[in-house]
Enzyme design. Structure first.
Site, PDB file in Angstrom:
ATOM      1  N   LEU A 247       0.831  -1.211   0.000  1.00 41.99           N
ATOM      2  CA  LEU A 247       0.000   0.000   0.000  1.00 41.99           C
ATOM      3  C   LEU A 247       0.862   1.256   0.000  1.00 41.99           C
ATOM      4  CD1 LEU A 247      -2.875  -0.939   2.485  1.00 41.99           C
ATOM      5  CD2 LEU A 247      -2.793  -1.210   0.022  1.00 41.99           C
ATOM      6  N   MET A 345     -18.110  26.364 -11.033  1.00 42.06           N
ATOM      7  CA  MET A 345     -17.698  27.462 -11.919  1.00 42.06           C
ATOM      8  C   MET A 345     -18.192  27.261 -13.354  1.00 42.06           C
ATOM      9  SD  MET A 345     -13.900  27.947 -10.400  1.00 42.06           S
ATOM     10  CE  MET A 345     -13.379  29.379 -11.316  1.00 42.06           C
ATOM     11  N   GLU A 371      -7.439   2.505  -0.365  1.00 44.43           N
ATOM     12  CA  GLU A 371      -6.030   2.643   0.044  1.00 44.43           C
ATOM     13  C   GLU A 371      -5.906   3.339   1.394  1.00 44.43           C
ATOM     14  OE1 GLU A 371      -3.442   1.511  -1.525  1.00 44.43           O
ATOM     15  OE2 GLU A 371      -4.027   1.240  -3.624  1.00 44.43           O
ATOM     16  N   ASP A 375      -9.957   9.440   7.080  1.00 49.26           N
ATOM     17  CA  ASP A 375      -9.837   9.400   8.550  1.00 49.26           C
ATOM     18  C   ASP A 375      -8.683   8.513   8.999  1.00 49.26           C
ATOM     19  OD1 ASP A 375     -12.082  10.977   8.782  1.00 49.26           O
ATOM     20  OD2 ASP A 375     -13.461   9.286   9.060  1.00 49.26           O
TER      21      ASP A 375
HETATM   22  P1  TGC Z   1      -0.255  -2.273  13.039  1.00 51.23           P
HETATM   23  O1  TGC Z   1      -0.184  -3.062  14.292  1.00 51.23           O
HETATM   24  O2  TGC Z   1      -0.096  -0.798  13.086  1.00 51.23           O
HETATM   25  O3  TGC Z   1       0.812  -2.839  11.994  1.00 51.23           O
HETATM   26  C1  TGC Z   1       0.974  -4.214  11.744  1.00 51.23           C
HETATM   27  C2  TGC Z   1       2.367  -4.420  11.177  1.00 51.23           C
HETATM   28  O4  TGC Z   1       2.462  -3.737   9.927  1.00 51.23           O
HETATM   29  C3  TGC Z   1       3.485  -2.719   9.994  1.00 51.23           C
HETATM   30  N1  TGC Z   1       2.982  -1.563   9.232  1.00 51.23           N
HETATM   31  C4  TGC Z   1       3.457  -1.264   8.035  1.00 51.23           C
HETATM   32  N2  TGC Z   1       4.450  -1.802   7.308  1.00 51.23           N
HETATM   33  C5  TGC Z   1       4.710  -1.255   6.111  1.00 51.23           C
HETATM   34  N3  TGC Z   1       3.999  -0.205   5.626  1.00 51.23           N
HETATM   35  C6  TGC Z   1       2.993   0.353   6.325  1.00 51.23           C
HETATM   36  N4  TGC Z   1       2.290   1.374   5.812  1.00 51.23           N
HETATM   37  C7  TGC Z   1       2.689  -0.168   7.593  1.00 51.23           C
HETATM   38  N5  TGC Z   1       1.764   0.126   8.537  1.00 51.23           N
HETATM   39  C8  TGC Z   1       1.969  -0.743   9.538  1.00 51.23           C
HETATM   40  C9  TGC Z   1       3.663  -2.429  11.472  1.00 51.23           C
HETATM   41  O5  TGC Z   1       4.943  -1.904  11.726  1.00 51.23           O
HETATM   42  C10 TGC Z   1       3.470  -3.813  12.051  1.00 51.23           C
HETATM   43  O6  TGC Z   1       4.656  -4.544  11.799  1.00 51.23           O
HETATM   44  P2  TGC Z   1       5.162  -5.690  12.819  1.00 51.23           P
HETATM   45  O7  TGC Z   1       6.503  -6.101  12.281  1.00 51.23           O
HETATM   46  O8  TGC Z   1       5.220  -5.036  14.165  1.00 51.23           O
HETATM   47  O9  TGC Z   1       4.151  -6.778  12.764  1.00 51.23           O
HETATM   48  O10 TGC Z   1      -1.621  -2.664  12.309  1.00 51.23           O
HETATM   49  P3  TGC Z   1      -3.115  -2.352  12.703  1.00 51.23           P
HETATM   50  O11 TGC Z   1      -3.848  -3.641  12.611  1.00 51.23           O
HETATM   51  O12 TGC Z   1      -3.190  -1.586  14.004  1.00 51.23           O
HETATM   52  O13 TGC Z   1      -3.618  -1.423  11.477  1.00 51.23           O
HETATM   53  C11 TGC Z   1      -3.056  -0.195  11.239  1.00 51.23           C
HETATM   54  C12 TGC Z   1      -3.805   0.536  10.087  1.00 51.23           C
HETATM   55  C13 TGC Z   1      -5.237   0.837  10.487  1.00 51.23           C
HETATM   56  C14 TGC Z   1      -3.070   1.830   9.868  1.00 51.23           C
HETATM   57  C15 TGC Z   1      -3.771  -0.301   8.802  1.00 51.23           C
HETATM   58  O14 TGC Z   1      -4.298  -1.526   8.945  1.00 51.23           O
HETATM   59  C16 TGC Z   1      -4.366   0.405   7.603  1.00 51.23           C
HETATM   60  O15 TGC Z   1      -3.615   1.055   6.881  1.00 51.23           O
HETATM   61  N6  TGC Z   1      -5.704   0.279   7.318  1.00 51.23           N
HETATM   62  C17 TGC Z   1      -6.278   0.779   6.062  1.00 51.23           C
HETATM   63  C18 TGC Z   1      -6.538  -0.402   5.160  1.00 51.23           C
HETATM   64  C19 TGC Z   1      -6.263  -0.096   3.729  1.00 51.23           C
HETATM   65  O16 TGC Z   1      -5.615   0.871   3.356  1.00 51.23           O
HETATM   66  N7  TGC Z   1      -6.741  -0.950   2.854  1.00 51.23           N
HETATM   67  C20 TGC Z   1      -6.478  -0.804   1.456  1.00 51.23           C
HETATM   68  C21 TGC Z   1      -6.898  -2.031   0.681  1.00 51.23           C
HETATM   69  S1  TGC Z   1      -6.217  -2.112  -0.933  1.00 51.23           S
HETATM   70  C22 TGC Z   1      -7.018  -0.920  -1.781  1.00 51.23           C
HETATM   71  O17 TGC Z   1      -7.771  -0.157  -1.300  1.00 51.23           O
HETATM   72  C23 TGC Z   1      -6.714  -0.879  -3.207  1.00 51.23           C
HETATM   73  S2  TGC Z   1      -7.562   0.328  -4.099  1.00 51.23           S
HETATM   74  C24 TGC Z   1      -6.720   0.104  -5.512  1.00 51.23           C
HETATM   75  C25 TGC Z   1      -6.980   1.016  -6.597  1.00 51.23           C
HETATM   76  O18 TGC Z   1      -7.952   0.762  -7.336  1.00 51.23           O
HETATM   77  O19 TGC Z   1      -6.160   1.945  -6.801  1.00 51.23           O
HETATM   78  P1  FAD Z   2     -14.885   0.890   6.892  1.00 55.95           P
HETATM   79  O1  FAD Z   2     -13.552   0.379   7.340  1.00 55.95           O
HETATM   80  O2  FAD Z   2     -16.100   0.181   7.373  1.00 55.95           O
HETATM   81  O3  FAD Z   2     -14.992   2.430   7.263  1.00 55.95           O
HETATM   82  C1  FAD Z   2     -16.227   3.144   7.273  1.00 55.95           C
HETATM   83  C2  FAD Z   2     -15.985   4.515   7.905  1.00 55.95           C
HETATM   84  O4  FAD Z   2     -15.520   4.329   9.257  1.00 55.95           O
HETATM   85  C3  FAD Z   2     -14.885   5.302   7.170  1.00 55.95           C
HETATM   86  O5  FAD Z   2     -15.250   6.657   7.136  1.00 55.95           O
HETATM   87  C4  FAD Z   2     -13.674   5.116   8.056  1.00 55.95           C
HETATM   88  O6  FAD Z   2     -12.767   6.213   7.962  1.00 55.95           O
HETATM   89  C5  FAD Z   2     -14.320   5.068   9.437  1.00 55.95           C
HETATM   90  N1  FAD Z   2     -13.464   4.356  10.407  1.00 55.95           N
HETATM   91  C6  FAD Z   2     -13.083   3.054  10.400  1.00 55.95           C
HETATM   92  N2  FAD Z   2     -12.264   2.805  11.428  1.00 55.95           N
HETATM   93  C7  FAD Z   2     -12.105   3.968  12.092  1.00 55.95           C
HETATM   94  C8  FAD Z   2     -11.351   4.377  13.235  1.00 55.95           C
HETATM   95  N3  FAD Z   2     -10.559   3.501  13.909  1.00 55.95           N
HETATM   96  N4  FAD Z   2     -11.449   5.655  13.644  1.00 55.95           N
HETATM   97  C9  FAD Z   2     -12.205   6.544  12.964  1.00 55.95           C
HETATM   98  N5  FAD Z   2     -12.936   6.235  11.874  1.00 55.95           N
HETATM   99  C10 FAD Z   2     -12.878   4.968  11.447  1.00 55.95           C
HETATM  100  N6  FAD Z   2      -9.513  -3.222  -1.420  1.00 55.95           N
HETATM  101  C11 FAD Z   2      -8.620  -4.169  -1.812  1.00 55.95           C
HETATM  102  O7  FAD Z   2      -8.136  -4.958  -1.005  1.00 55.95           O
HETATM  103  N7  FAD Z   2      -8.225  -4.249  -3.120  1.00 55.95           N
HETATM  104  C12 FAD Z   2      -8.717  -3.425  -4.073  1.00 55.95           C
HETATM  105  O8  FAD Z   2      -8.328  -3.516  -5.245  1.00 55.95           O
HETATM  106  C13 FAD Z   2      -9.681  -2.439  -3.689  1.00 55.95           C
HETATM  107  N8  FAD Z   2     -10.255  -1.647  -4.639  1.00 55.95           N
HETATM  108  C14 FAD Z   2     -11.285  -0.816  -4.279  1.00 55.95           C
HETATM  109  C15 FAD Z   2     -12.006  -0.146  -5.270  1.00 55.95           C
HETATM  110  C16 FAD Z   2     -13.094   0.657  -4.938  1.00 55.95           C
HETATM  111  C17 FAD Z   2     -13.893   1.330  -5.992  1.00 55.95           C
HETATM  112  C18 FAD Z   2     -13.435   0.826  -3.560  1.00 55.95           C
HETATM  113  C19 FAD Z   2     -14.579   1.710  -3.159  1.00 55.95           C
HETATM  114  C20 FAD Z   2     -12.732   0.165  -2.579  1.00 55.95           C
HETATM  115  C21 FAD Z   2     -11.672  -0.688  -2.923  1.00 55.95           C
HETATM  116  N9  FAD Z   2     -10.985  -1.428  -1.951  1.00 55.95           N
HETATM  117  C22 FAD Z   2     -10.053  -2.368  -2.323  1.00 55.95           C
HETATM  118  C23 FAD Z   2     -11.435  -1.404  -0.562  1.00 55.95           C
HETATM  119  C24 FAD Z   2     -10.989  -0.180   0.229  1.00 55.95           C
HETATM  120  O9  FAD Z   2      -9.641  -0.249   0.553  1.00 55.95           O
HETATM  121  C25 FAD Z   2     -11.888  -0.076   1.460  1.00 55.95           C
HETATM  122  O10 FAD Z   2     -13.169   0.322   1.002  1.00 55.95           O
HETATM  123  C26 FAD Z   2     -11.342   0.887   2.496  1.00 55.95           C
HETATM  124  O11 FAD Z   2     -10.142   0.410   3.053  1.00 55.95           O
HETATM  125  C27 FAD Z   2     -12.356   1.175   3.605  1.00 55.95           C
HETATM  126  O12 FAD Z   2     -12.917   0.001   4.101  1.00 55.95           O
HETATM  127  P2  FAD Z   2     -14.520  -0.125   4.240  1.00 55.95           P
HETATM  128  O13 FAD Z   2     -15.119   0.235   2.928  1.00 55.95           O
HETATM  129  O14 FAD Z   2     -14.800  -1.471   4.789  1.00 55.95           O
HETATM  130  O15 FAD Z   2     -14.929   0.998   5.266  1.00 55.95           O
END
Ligand code: TGC
Ligand code: FAD
Length: 392
Positions: A247, A345, A371, A375
């Site tokens: 990520l 605009m 990604e 928040d």
């Molecule tokens: P936490 O305990 O903080 O961390 C677990 C382990 O991971 C390490 N770590 C990282 N390492 C590399 N890069 C980062 N950015 C890292 N963040 C954390 C951390 O050091 C730890 O390592 P270790 O060795 O101690 O085990 O984990 P947590 O469970 O408390 O979660 C933290 C949180 C909430 C920040 C994280 O889970 C998060 O970023 N949540 C958001 C989820 C997310 O971004 N999902 C994206 C799905 S993919 C997607 O959306 C694709 S869209 C694609 C597109 O179409 O473009």
């Molecule tokens: P939730 O986690 O349920 O969050 C809902 C709301 O609660 C958000 O406003 C969030 O900010 C808030 N919230 C959650 N936790 C907290 C907290 N601790 N404190 C304060 N506020 C909080 N994922 C993949 O793995 N691969 C992909 O290729 C991919 N592609 C995507 C493409 C699209 C079009 C979309 C919409 C999503 C995609 N995603 C993918 C998923 C995406 O990463 C998730 O939608 C995103 O991480 C948020 O998860 P959620 O939708 O379950 O929302």
């Protein structure tokens, strides 16, 4: 067919910070976007269809894994070149940038970084050329922001693993040949597995009815006792840091991509307000419109400087995940604000497909969520500056 009149905007002479190679990469991708994306994208978005023919073209222009070494089919370019490619593609459409960033940062990157030599040779060249399309499965129906709670799991069955569970909101999935899937082993430790289209028990149904990223295909991943060969496990990483480190690369690309969207909205609003007259004057002569344009170019310039610096740090291996979070969050929010102002605009014309702005605005509603949500990135910054974790 909308004409792409986009012109270059460089208020702080940022070009002087770029190498000739960066500018060459930018110009060639911009030319491709004007030729292959802008003329068709509105139609595909209106019909909610993925322009699948662009996958091969993205491979041809080097948009898949530009930072991956050339021996694996990548471009061997630096991080700023990667960012510029994402910026130019997203100026055309966030959905097309999604296709490129998922393929490069979320599929090729983990195979390159954590894969065996055999896995790299088997998959990377085909992904780089666009012969294969990939997807990345982390999010689940009940685990989005908190992926560590994932339920998808695999068990050791002797000469293979058996994978069960499901993933949700997966970009590219219904058309993907290869999926990098994150799942827990019997001890609850997260690993990456390469799952291939056609494996028995594996399906990827499409998610319909999106008002955002309509030209990108999104789906689920469903695993029903899928037999995954043992050689498909990524050997080089275990734990949540595996997917999270992928990520970092994708979020970095999005920070650049959002600037592309903002530039396109600014460019459109600037041209429109200079040409459109009301009260016998161009609307650009009204102070309220000038305020919006001045604020737009100010915010774009700040984001450009932030992101260029992040690119330098990333090239040096010094960019932290929290710095990347700050840029992703700031730039997507900046682009959304600019999109909303630019839409107004253009008055009534702003809601039509004659202009790109409304499509960009709707796309950004996904970009601000995926990604890591707006928040979540704020809380990552909060944790970084205070040392206190708000997630536990
Ligand atoms: P936490 O305990 O903080 O961390 C677990 C382990 O991971 C390490 N770590 C990282 N390492 C590399 N890069 C980062 N950015 C890292 N963040 C954390 C951390 O050091 C730890 O390592 P270790 O060795 O101690 O085990 O984990 P947590 O469970 O408390 O979660 C933290 C949180 C909430 C920040 C994280 O889970 C998060 O970023 N949540 C958001 C989820 C997310 O971004 N999902 C994206 C799905 S993919 C997607 O959306 C694709 S869209 C694609 C597109 O179409 O473009
Ligand atoms: P939730 O986690 O349920 O969050 C809902 C709301 O609660 C958000 O406003 C969030 O900010 C808030 N919230 C959650 N936790 C907290 C907290 N601790 N404190 C304060 N506020 C909080 N994922 C993949 O793995 N691969 C992909 O290729 C991919 N592609 C995507 C493409 C699209 C079009 C979309 C919409 C999503 C995609 N995603 C993918 C998923 C995406 O990463 C998730 O939608 C995103 O991480 C948020 O998860 P959620 O939708 O379950 O929302």
């Amino acid at each position: 067919m909308p004409t792409d009149l986009y012109e270059h905007h460089d208020y702080y002479l940022m070009d002087e910070l770029l190498t000739d190679e960066h500018k060459m990469v930018r110009d060639s991708v911009r030319t491709w976007v004007k030729k292959s994306v802008t003329p068709i994208i509105e139609d595909y978005a209106q019909r909610a269809k993925f322009p699948a023919h662009l996958v091969k073209e993205l491979g041809d222009i080097g948009a898949f894994g530009p930072q991956i070494p050339t021996q694996y089919g990548g471009g061997g370019l630096d991080e700023i070149s990667y960012g510029i490619i994402m910026q130019e593609i997203e100026r055309g459409d966030s959905g097309i940038r999604s296709t490129a960033s998922v393929q490069g940062s979320l599929v090729m990157f983990p195979i390159f970084k954590f894969g065996s030599e055999e896995q790299k040779m088997k998959y990377l060249p085909k992904l780089a050329s666009g012969e294969f399309l990939g997807c990345f499965g982390l999010t689940e129906p009940d685990h989005g922001s908190n992926p560590s709670g994932m339920l998808t799991n695999f068990k050791d069955a002797g000469d293979h693993y058996v994978l069960n569970g499901s993933k949700m909101w997966i970009s590219n999935s219904p058309m993907a040949d290869v999926a990098v899937v994150w799942a827990k082993d019997e001890e609850g430790i997260i690993h990456g597995l390469i799952v291939e289209k056609g494996m028995e028990g594996f399906s990827a149904p499409e998610i319909h009815n999106k008002w955002s990223l309509r030209a990108s295909i999104t789906g689920e991943l469903v695993f029903d006792n899928v037999k995954v060969p043992k050689e498909n496990l990524l050997p080089g990483v275990k734990g949540l840091k595996g997917p999270l480190s992928c990520l970092n690369s994708a979020r970095y690309g999005i920070a650049w991509g959002a600037i592309g969207v903002a530039l396109d909205c600014y460019d459109t609003a600037l041209r429109y307000t200079k040409e459109r007259t009301q009260f016998d004057r161009p609307i650009a002569s009204f102070q309220l419109q000038q305020k919006k344009l001045a604020e737009m170019i100010t915010e774009i310039t700040k984001a450009q400087l932030l992101t260029w610096r992040l690119g330098v740090l990333k090239n040096e291996g010094r960019a932290t995940p929290a710095q990347i979070s700050m840029a992703k969050r700031n730039n997507v929010d900046m682009a959304l604000t600019i999109g909303r102002d630019a839409r107004q605009m253009l008055g009534g014309m702003g809601i039509t497909g004659e202009y790109s702005i409304m499509r960009h605005m709707m796309n950004l509603e996904s970009v601000v969520t995926y990604e890591g949500t707006h928040d979540i990135h704020l809380l990552i910054t909060g944790m970084d500056v205070t040392g206190i974790n708000a997630f536990v």
